[in-house]
Motif scaffolding. Structure first.
Motif, mmCIF file in Angstrom:
data_model
loop_
_atom_site.group_PDB
_atom_site.id
_atom_site.type_symbol
_atom_site.label_atom_id
_atom_site.label_comp_id
_atom_site.label_asym_id
_atom_site.label_seq_id
_atom_site.Cartn_x
_atom_site.Cartn_y
_atom_site.Cartn_z
ATOM 1 N N THR A 92 0.805 -1.217 0.000
ATOM 2 C CA THR A 92 0.000 0.000 0.000
ATOM 3 C C THR A 92 0.842 1.272 0.000
ATOM 4 O OG1 THR A 92 -0.230 -0.065 2.396
ATOM 5 C CG2 THR A 92 -1.982 -1.076 1.096
ATOM 6 N N ALA A 93 2.080 1.192 0.394
ATOM 7 C CA ALA A 93 2.950 2.366 0.374
ATOM 8 C C ALA A 93 3.049 2.952 -1.027
ATOM 9 C CB ALA A 93 4.326 2.012 0.916
ATOM 10 N N ARG A 94 2.981 2.100 -2.045
ATOM 11 C CA ARG A 94 3.056 2.581 -3.426
ATOM 12 C C ARG A 94 1.838 3.408 -3.811
ATOM 13 N NH1 ARG A 94 4.204 -2.949 -6.486
ATOM 14 N NH2 ARG A 94 2.131 -3.190 -5.633
ATOM 15 N N PHE A 95 0.734 3.218 -3.113
ATOM 16 C CA PHE A 95 -0.507 3.901 -3.467
ATOM 17 C C PHE A 95 -0.776 5.155 -2.648
ATOM 18 C CE2 PHE A 95 -1.064 -0.466 -4.740
ATOM 19 C CZ PHE A 95 -1.496 -0.306 -6.042
ATOM 20 N N ARG A 96 0.025 5.426 -1.662
ATOM 21 C CA ARG A 96 -0.258 6.567 -0.777
ATOM 22 C C ARG A 96 -0.312 7.888 -1.539
ATOM 23 N NH1 ARG A 96 -0.362 5.045 4.441
ATOM 24 N NH2 ARG A 96 0.652 3.097 4.953
ATOM 25 N N GLY A 97 0.644 8.145 -2.378
ATOM 26 C CA GLY A 97 0.655 9.399 -3.149
ATOM 27 C C GLY A 97 -0.524 9.493 -4.106
ATOM 28 N N ALA A 98 -0.833 8.403 -4.762
ATOM 29 C CA ALA A 98 -1.944 8.401 -5.705
ATOM 30 C C ALA A 98 -3.279 8.606 -4.997
ATOM 31 C CB ALA A 98 -1.969 7.092 -6.497
ATOM 32 N N ALA A 99 -3.454 7.993 -3.850
ATOM 33 C CA ALA A 99 -4.716 8.137 -3.115
ATOM 34 C C ALA A 99 -4.902 9.571 -2.639
ATOM 35 C CB ALA A 99 -4.761 7.178 -1.931
ATOM 36 N N ALA A 100 -3.824 10.218 -2.281
ATOM 37 C CA ALA A 100 -3.914 11.590 -1.790
ATOM 38 C C ALA A 100 -4.241 12.567 -2.908
ATOM 39 C CB ALA A 100 -2.603 11.994 -1.113
ATOM 40 N N SER A 101 -3.767 12.289 -4.105
ATOM 41 C CA SER A 101 -3.960 13.249 -5.198
ATOM 42 C C SER A 101 -4.985 12.813 -6.236
ATOM 43 C CB SER A 101 -2.623 13.528 -5.882
ATOM 44 O OG SER A 101 -2.112 12.334 -6.457
ATOM 45 N N ARG A 102 -5.303 11.502 -6.283
ATOM 46 C CA ARG A 102 -6.243 11.011 -7.295
ATOM 47 C C ARG A 102 -7.203 10.008 -6.658
ATOM 48 N NH1 ARG A 102 -1.168 10.505 -9.772
ATOM 49 N NH2 ARG A 102 -1.306 8.276 -9.596
ATOM 50 N N PRO A 103 -8.310 10.467 -6.075
ATOM 51 C CA PRO A 103 -9.252 9.575 -5.403
ATOM 52 C C PRO A 103 -9.776 8.444 -6.286
ATOM 53 C CG PRO A 103 -9.717 11.836 -4.805
ATOM 54 C CD PRO A 103 -8.682 11.875 -5.897
ATOM 55 N N ALA A 104 -9.875 8.654 -7.580
ATOM 56 C CA ALA A 104 -10.351 7.592 -8.468
ATOM 57 C C ALA A 104 -9.406 6.394 -8.455
ATOM 58 C CB ALA A 104 -10.517 8.121 -9.889
ATOM 59 N N ASP A 105 -8.109 6.631 -8.284
ATOM 60 C CA ASP A 105 -7.157 5.526 -8.192
ATOM 61 C C ASP A 105 -7.397 4.716 -6.916
ATOM 62 O OD1 ASP A 105 -6.082 6.416 -10.530
ATOM 63 O OD2 ASP A 105 -4.176 7.066 -9.673
ATOM 64 N N TYR A 106 -7.780 5.399 -5.848
ATOM 65 C CA TYR A 106 -8.110 4.719 -4.588
ATOM 66 C C TYR A 106 -9.309 3.795 -4.798
ATOM 67 C CZ TYR A 106 -9.340 4.175 0.323
ATOM 68 O OH TYR A 106 -9.640 3.663 1.545
#
Length: 61
Positions: free
Chosen positions: A35-49
């Motif tokens: 999940t560490a790889r997704f932290r930046g994406a989740a913060a800036s792109r909710p659709a990726d979350y």
């Protein structure tokens, strides 16, 4: 990802997909690394979350 679920509860895209049963109390070390790889994406792109959880749900059911 649990860290971001609280932040995204009010988001119009991610919010409807957040469910209490998806939250873990203590994630495994492997889960933390993954999940560490997704932290930046989740913060800036909710659709990726949302996409992450969408692909996770069928395997967990």
């Amino acid at each position: 990802m649990e860290d971001f679920s609280t932040l995204l509860e009010g988001d119009p895209v991610a919010g409807p997909f957040l469910r209490p049963e998806l939250r873990r109390v203590a994630p495994l070390l492997a889960t933390e690394r993954y999940t560490a790889r997704f932290r930046g994406a989740a913060a800036s792109r909710p659709a990726d979350y949302v996409a992450y959880h969408y692909t996770l749900l069928p395997a967990a059911a």
